[in-house]
Design a protein around this motif. Structure first.
Motif, PDB file in Angstrom:
ATOM      1  N   ASN A 166       0.808  -1.220   0.000  1.00 32.37           N
ATOM      2  CA  ASN A 166       0.000   0.000   0.000  1.00 32.37           C
ATOM      3  C   ASN A 166       0.840   1.269   0.000  1.00 32.37           C
ATOM      4  N   ARG A 167       2.144   1.138  -0.290  1.00 27.32           N
ATOM      5  CA  ARG A 167       3.040   2.285  -0.435  1.00 27.32           C
ATOM      6  C   ARG A 167       3.117   3.126   0.834  1.00 27.32           C
ATOM      7  N   VAL A 168       3.189   2.449   1.957  1.00 29.02           N
ATOM      8  CA  VAL A 168       3.460   3.104   3.234  1.00 29.02           C
ATOM      9  C   VAL A 168       4.914   2.790   3.598  1.00 29.02           C
ATOM     10  N   CYS A 169       5.673   3.807   3.916  1.00 24.28           N
ATOM     11  CA  CYS A 169       7.104   3.630   4.161  1.00 24.28           C
ATOM     12  C   CYS A 169       7.384   3.409   5.651  1.00 24.28           C
ATOM     13  N   VAL A 170       8.337   2.550   5.921  1.00 24.73           N
ATOM     14  CA  VAL A 170       8.781   2.285   7.288  1.00 24.73           C
ATOM     15  C   VAL A 170       9.965   3.200   7.579  1.00 24.73           C
ATOM     16  N   ALA A 171       9.762   4.132   8.505  1.00 26.53           N
ATOM     17  CA  ALA A 171      10.824   5.091   8.832  1.00 26.53           C
ATOM     18  C   ALA A 171      11.932   4.429   9.635  1.00 26.53           C
ATOM     19  N   PHE A 172      11.568   3.550  10.568  1.00 26.40           N
ATOM     20  CA  PHE A 172      12.556   2.848  11.379  1.00 26.40           C
ATOM     21  C   PHE A 172      11.909   1.607  11.963  1.00 26.40           C
ATOM     22  N   SER A 446       1.798  12.415   9.288  1.00 29.67           N
ATOM     23  CA  SER A 446       3.082  11.732   9.414  1.00 29.67           C
ATOM     24  C   SER A 446       3.541  11.339   8.021  1.00 29.67           C
ATOM     25  N   VAL A 447       4.269  12.235   7.395  1.00 29.03           N
ATOM     26  CA  VAL A 447       4.780  12.010   6.044  1.00 29.03           C
ATOM     27  C   VAL A 447       6.236  12.423   6.000  1.00 29.03           C
ATOM     28  N   CYS A 448       6.990  11.781   5.144  1.00 28.50           N
ATOM     29  CA  CYS A 448       8.386  12.164   4.957  1.00 28.50           C
ATOM     30  C   CYS A 448       8.476  13.428   4.113  1.00 28.50           C
ATOM     31  N   SER A 449       7.608  13.536   3.123  1.00 27.19           N
ATOM     32  CA  SER A 449       7.542  14.721   2.259  1.00 27.19           C
ATOM     33  C   SER A 449       6.085  15.092   2.078  1.00 27.19           C
ATOM     34  N   ASP A 450       5.819  16.383   2.046  1.00 22.34           N
ATOM     35  CA  ASP A 450       4.455  16.848   1.820  1.00 22.34           C
ATOM     36  C   ASP A 450       3.968  16.414   0.449  1.00 22.34           C
ATOM     37  N   SER A 451       2.662  16.241   0.348  1.00 24.60           N
ATOM     38  CA  SER A 451       2.082  15.772  -0.905  1.00 24.60           C
ATOM     39  C   SER A 451       2.352  16.765  -2.031  1.00 24.60           C
ATOM     40  N   CYS A 452       2.544  16.216  -3.208  1.00 25.39           N
ATOM     41  CA  CYS A 452       2.713  17.049  -4.396  1.00 25.39           C
ATOM     42  C   CYS A 452       1.338  17.492  -4.877  1.00 25.39           C
ATOM     43  N   ASN A 453       1.177  18.780  -5.058  1.00 24.72           N
ATOM     44  CA  ASN A 453      -0.095  19.320  -5.499  1.00 24.72           C
ATOM     45  C   ASN A 453      -0.345  19.000  -6.962  1.00 24.72           C
ATOM     46  N   LEU A 454      -1.530  19.392  -7.423  1.00 25.49           N
ATOM     47  CA  LEU A 454      -1.865  19.199  -8.824  1.00 25.49           C
ATOM     48  C   LEU A 454      -0.884  19.981  -9.684  1.00 25.49           C
ATOM     49  N   GLY A 455      -0.487  19.379 -10.766  1.00 31.08           N
ATOM     50  CA  GLY A 455       0.467  20.031 -11.655  1.00 31.08           C
ATOM     51  C   GLY A 455       1.916  19.697 -11.348  1.00 31.08           C
ATOM     52  N   ARG A 457       4.753  16.472 -10.066  1.00 26.26           N
ATOM     53  CA  ARG A 457       4.968  15.035  -9.941  1.00 26.26           C
ATOM     54  C   ARG A 457       6.067  14.776  -8.917  1.00 26.26           C
ATOM     55  N   LYS A 458       6.078  13.538  -8.408  1.00 26.01           N
ATOM     56  CA  LYS A 458       7.071  13.149  -7.419  1.00 26.01           C
ATOM     57  C   LYS A 458       8.400  12.791  -8.102  1.00 26.01           C
ATOM     58  N   SER A 459       9.459  13.255  -7.488  1.00 25.17           N
ATOM     59  CA  SER A 459      10.801  12.902  -7.937  1.00 25.17           C
ATOM     60  C   SER A 459      11.543  12.280  -6.752  1.00 25.17           C
ATOM     61  N   PRO A 460      11.843  10.990  -6.787  1.00 26.55           N
ATOM     62  CA  PRO A 460      12.455  10.316  -5.624  1.00 26.55           C
ATOM     63  C   PRO A 460      13.770  10.970  -5.218  1.00 26.55           C
ATOM     64  N   GLN A 461      13.966  11.009  -3.907  1.00 19.88           N
ATOM     65  CA  GLN A 461      15.232  11.496  -3.369  1.00 19.88           C
ATOM     66  C   GLN A 461      16.217  10.339  -3.303  1.00 19.88           C
ATOM     67  N   GLU A 462      17.367  10.547  -3.842  1.00 25.42           N
ATOM     68  CA  GLU A 462      18.359   9.470  -3.963  1.00 25.42           C
ATOM     69  C   GLU A 462      18.765   8.949  -2.588  1.00 25.42           C
ATOM     70  N   GLY A 463      18.732   7.635  -2.449  1.00 30.40           N
ATOM     71  CA  GLY A 463      19.164   6.989  -1.225  1.00 30.40           C
ATOM     72  C   GLY A 463      18.149   6.991  -0.107  1.00 30.40           C
ATOM     73  N   LYS A 464      16.919   7.465  -0.368  1.00 34.47           N
ATOM     74  CA  LYS A 464      15.904   7.514   0.671  1.00 34.47           C
ATOM     75  C   LYS A 464      14.704   6.662   0.271  1.00 34.47           C
ATOM     76  N   ALA A 465      13.771   6.500   1.220  1.00 36.14           N
ATOM     77  CA  ALA A 465      12.595   5.675   0.975  1.00 36.14           C
ATOM     78  C   ALA A 465      11.721   6.312  -0.093  1.00 36.14           C
ATOM     79  N   ALA A 466      10.784   5.494  -0.617  1.00 29.87           N
ATOM     80  CA  ALA A 466       9.925   5.973  -1.699  1.00 29.87           C
ATOM     81  C   ALA A 466       9.014   7.107  -1.252  1.00 29.87           C
ATOM     82  N   CYS A 467       8.750   7.204   0.049  1.00 31.30           N
ATOM     83  CA  CYS A 467       7.881   8.273   0.556  1.00 31.30           C
ATOM     84  C   CYS A 467       8.612   9.598   0.691  1.00 31.30           C
ATOM     85  N   CYS A 468       9.904   9.596   0.488  1.00 29.23           N
ATOM     86  CA  CYS A 468      10.676  10.841   0.541  1.00 29.23           C
ATOM     87  C   CYS A 468      10.956  11.270  -0.892  1.00 29.23           C
ATOM     88  N   PHE A 469      10.429  12.403  -1.268  1.00 29.57           N
ATOM     89  CA  PHE A 469      10.519  12.827  -2.666  1.00 29.57           C
ATOM     90  C   PHE A 469      10.470  14.354  -2.741  1.00 29.57           C
TER      91      PHE A 469
END
Length: 789
Positions: A166-172, A446-455, A457-469
């Motif tokens: 379900n694309r929920v990231c485990v922080a620790f 509880s999010v690693c990165s705030d949601s991307c608004n309309l218009g 797209r998400k760009s993954p942050q290198e070396g971090k979980a998928a929820c960090c973008f």
């Protein structure tokens, strides 16, 4: 360890036994007795209590001192430590063991654990329920706090799989050692909450029995009051006497098995007093600590207690009268043993009479067949059985702790979770009833990165979980019509992205129309020049007998003026909505009429040159001039152009095309040239004629004469060539309607250059300088001997 929760388990055990003994339909004329053993976490003490349970004493193993009565089954929580110490010993005697702890899949192995029966429901969907709660609040950055042991590891595996799905990231992930794993855990400092946990607002805690001491202590020491804790029913906060307003577990969300309320249990708990059960030492000590009684050590009795006191007087943090999951499982376990004994007694009654019916004597192993197949409904209607393959996957209740000053705590049911419900309806939750942690007034995030608004797209942050973008805007003509989109959607060729880049809008069809300001200006210019050219033609026709008209070859002048009229009019074919007919006529008429015009200029230029070269009598050029051969230049040049246009139209003619990229938000309808090779061949031929005409006129520009026709022809072709040479780079650097407008402008400018340089000076003389007619005539006679050219 005799904690408040364990003591409630004990009361549930006593309540079930007393209820069965009062029930005439279960074990009639037989009373159940019990022994209560407290297993202290010491290997020797565990074994000592086990020997006492089996033999009635702990001095001589494998020898039973109990003659009047003996136990037929044992109810145990079967934590990791007790199962390792007690289980093998009890298994030697095939002693029935009914466990009331959380369901353990390893105990279903009947080869290794043939005498173990589990009362608890499965936790198959606990991880799904927890993740569903996390998704309900849109939490994507979650920490995991798991107790050591195979149950914790199994839950960790299940919950991580659900989170990944379900694309929920485990922080620790923090593992907490249990008391039985580390004897010194109470004094050791385990850094559960460290720097890498500070960004997480939601922590999922999974507790197995007797393993929460370290975690509770560590979290309390760090005074973490802003976290949201999601845990299972095995968690019991040991916070007696504390002010819960600053409790780090304020607002905890708890998953517990859904079961009906046992009628009469609360009344039984409220009636449990040390005066009713004087042999209960724990109850005596509890009364002494909470109701300010005095204690007489010699007599071991309470004195000076507040009259009519009961456990119901205490706040819920001191003692909760609602039956917990463990107490409910104990209640069902006692009933399961009673039903098994009842079935065995009934079978014994059906057998032939024995010598002594006063006392039934049997071995504990004889109870196994009845326990294995037992299945019944308890007094509140819930089904109970020990066959794990027939156990129903349970539903869950979701509870929330409301904390108040003075150590008052209230446990509130918020909703339920059912794995059997349709997707989207599995969770029922009353959000307005949730009491969040101190300092939180609305649903926490509880999010690693705030949601991307309309218009965006998400760009993954290198070396971090998928929820960090990072959020980056969509490219041109791409949209993101939902939050947290991983890829932007490209609009089709017939659509364009709005300025917010969240919607694709339909493009408007456009072309160089007469209604456009540019179209109006070009059409007006073309018509004006057409009228001007027609006027010049009228002036030449009106003054056809004058020397100035005769000196400029009237036939060729008329041909040139008529071709210029058509040149101006052909530009109108480029304005308006294109069609197949107009696309074909645009370029064919343009090519033919301009070929006629340029070839006429060429013929006029050659005529002027020959006229000056042929002044000497008897010369061959004079014969050529007199023969009228120059009149074939125009039809021959035009015939060549007609041939090229015929080949073009016969092979790859122009057609209607669309341009969806030149203008934002518009689809331009335009004429496609069809064959570019044919198009450039036609233009190249026309350019060759123009260059030839310019060269001849340029060479004849200095011929002696008062009114030198060659100079005007030179200037006209210079303007003509300059216009079309300037068009070429502009034509290849522009798109859409601009190209069409530039073509029209070039047609009008080049035609106007011919008109202005060749005919405007003559018309000016004929209209405003008539006195020059005679001068021109005299000079003309001087040079040509009274013969008109």
């Amino acid at each position: 360890r005799l904690t408040l929760s364990n003591y409630q388990n004990y009361l549930s055990f006593i309540f079930a036994i007393e209820e069965i003994n009062k029930n005439p339909h279960i074990l009639p004329n037989i009373s159940l007795g019990y022994e209560f053993h407290n297993f202290i976490y010491s290997h020797w003490r565990m074994l000592e209590n086990s020997f006492i349970l089996l033999t009635g004493q702990h001095e001589i193993p494998n020898y039973t001192c109990s003659r009047q009565s003996k136990c037929v089954a044992v109810l145990t929580e079967m934590s990791w430590g007790t199962s390792a110490e007690i289980g093998p010993l009890l298994e030697l005697y095939r002693f029935p063991q009914i466990t009331f702890g959380s369901f353990d899949s390893t105990l279903t192995d009947k080869v290794q654990y043939p005498s173990v029966y589990q009362v608890a429901s499965k936790d198959t969907y606990l991880a799904l329920g927890v993740v569903s709660l996390v998704l309900h609040f849109h939490w994507t950055w979650v920490g995991l706090l798991i107790t050591e042991g195979h149950k914790g590891l199994q839950f960790l595996s299940d919950v991580r799989a659900e989170m990944d799905r379900n694309r929920v990231c485990v922080a620790f992930v923090k593992m907490v050692s249990t008391v039985t794993v580390s004897y010194l855990s109470a004094t050791q400092k385990h850094h559960i909450l460290t720097a890498d946990t500070s960004s997480v607002n939601v922590v999922v805690m999974y507790y197995d029995t007797d393993s929460q001491t370290d975690a509770n202590y560590n979290i309390w020491q760090h005074s973490v009051t802003w976290k949201v804790w999601v845990t299972n029913s095995q968690w019991h906060p040991d916070l007696v006497g504390r002010n819960f307003i600053l409790d780090p577990f304020h607002g905890t969300l708890i998953f517990s098995h859904n079961h009906k309320e046992i009628s009469g249990f609360k009344n039984f708990v409220q009636g449990a007093t040390p005066f009713k059960y004087p042999e209960d030492i724990y109850l005596i000590m509890y009364w002494y600590n909470n109701f300010h009684c005095s204690f007489s050590e010699p007599d071991c009795i309470l004195k000076n207690c507040t009259p009519n006191t009961s456990l119901a007087w205490l706040p819920l943090n001191r003692f909760d009268t609602a039956m917990s999951d463990g107490s409910y499982h104990i209640y069902n376990g006692v009933y399961a043993v009673a039903h098994a004994l009842h079935a065995m007694v009934f079978e014994e009654v059906q057998c032939p009479p024995m010598r002594n019916r006063q006392m039934m004597v049997f071995s504990t192993w004889q109870l196994h067949p009845f326990l294995k197949d037992i299945q019944f409904n308890n007094p509140v209607g819930d089904q109970v059985n020990f066959d794990h393959s027939r156990k129903l996957d349970s539903e869950y209740n979701i509870h929330n702790f409301w904390n108040f000053p003075e150590g008052i705590r209230h446990k509130v049911k918020l909703g339920t979770f059912s794995s059997h419900a349709p997707y989207g309806q599995r969770m029922s939750l009353s959000e307005d009833m949730i009491e969040w942690a101190i300092g939180i007034t609305e649903t926490p995030q509880s999010v690693c990165s705030d949601s991307c608004n309309l218009g965006f797209r998400k760009s993954p942050q290198e070396g971090k979980a998928a929820c960090c973008f990072d959020c980056i805007p969509c490219a041109d003509n791409e949209i993101a019509n939902d939050t947290d989109m991983e890829h932007c959607i490209k609009c089709s060729d017939h659509e364009y992205a709005n300025t917010q880049q969240n919607r694709c809008l339909k493009k408007a069809v456009t072309f160089l129309a007469y209604e456009d300001p540019l179209g109006k200006a070009l059409a007006g210019t073309a018509l004006s020049l057409t009228v001007l050219t027609a006027a010049a033609l009228g002036i030449f026709v009106k003054h056809r007998d004058t020397p100035i008209v005769k000196a400029n070859n009237p036939a060729m002048s008329y041909t040139l003026l008529i071709s210029l009229i058509f040149c101006f009019l052909c530009s109108l074919l480029f304005i308006g909505r294109p069609s197949t007919v107009t696309c074909i006529l645009q370029h064919t008429i343009f090519a033919i009429v301009f070929t006629v015009a340029v070839s006429t200029v060429l013929a006029k230029t050659i005529t002027v040159v020959l006229a000056f070269k042929a002044t000497a009598p008897g010369r061959r050029m004079r014969q050529l001039l007199m023969s009228g051969a120059l009149n074939y230049i125009i039809p021959i040049c035009t015939l060549v152009q007609l041939t090229l246009c015929g080949i073009w139209m016969g092979t790859h003619p122009p057609y209607i095309d669309t341009d969806a990229h030149s203008e934002h938000g518009h689809i331009i309808i335009m004429c496609n040239k069809g064959s570019l090779r044919a198009f450039y061949s036609v233009l190249g031929y026309l350019g060759s004629l123009a260059l030839l005409s310019f060269t001849v006129a340029f060479l004849a520009r200095n011929l002696p004469d008062t009114y030198n026709e060659a100079k005007f022809l030179t200037f006209s072709m210079l303007v003509f060539c300059s216009v079309w040479i300037t068009l070429l780079p502009v034509y290849h650097s522009r798109k859409g309607k601009v190209i069409v407008a530039m073509e029209i402008f070039s047609i009008l400018a080049s035609s106007a250059g011919l008109l202005g340089c060749i005919f405007v000076p003559k018309c000016y003389i004929m209209l405003f300088r008539k006195e020059k007619y005679s001068v021109y005539s005299v000079k003309h006679k001087t040079h040509f001997g009274s013969k008109n050219t």
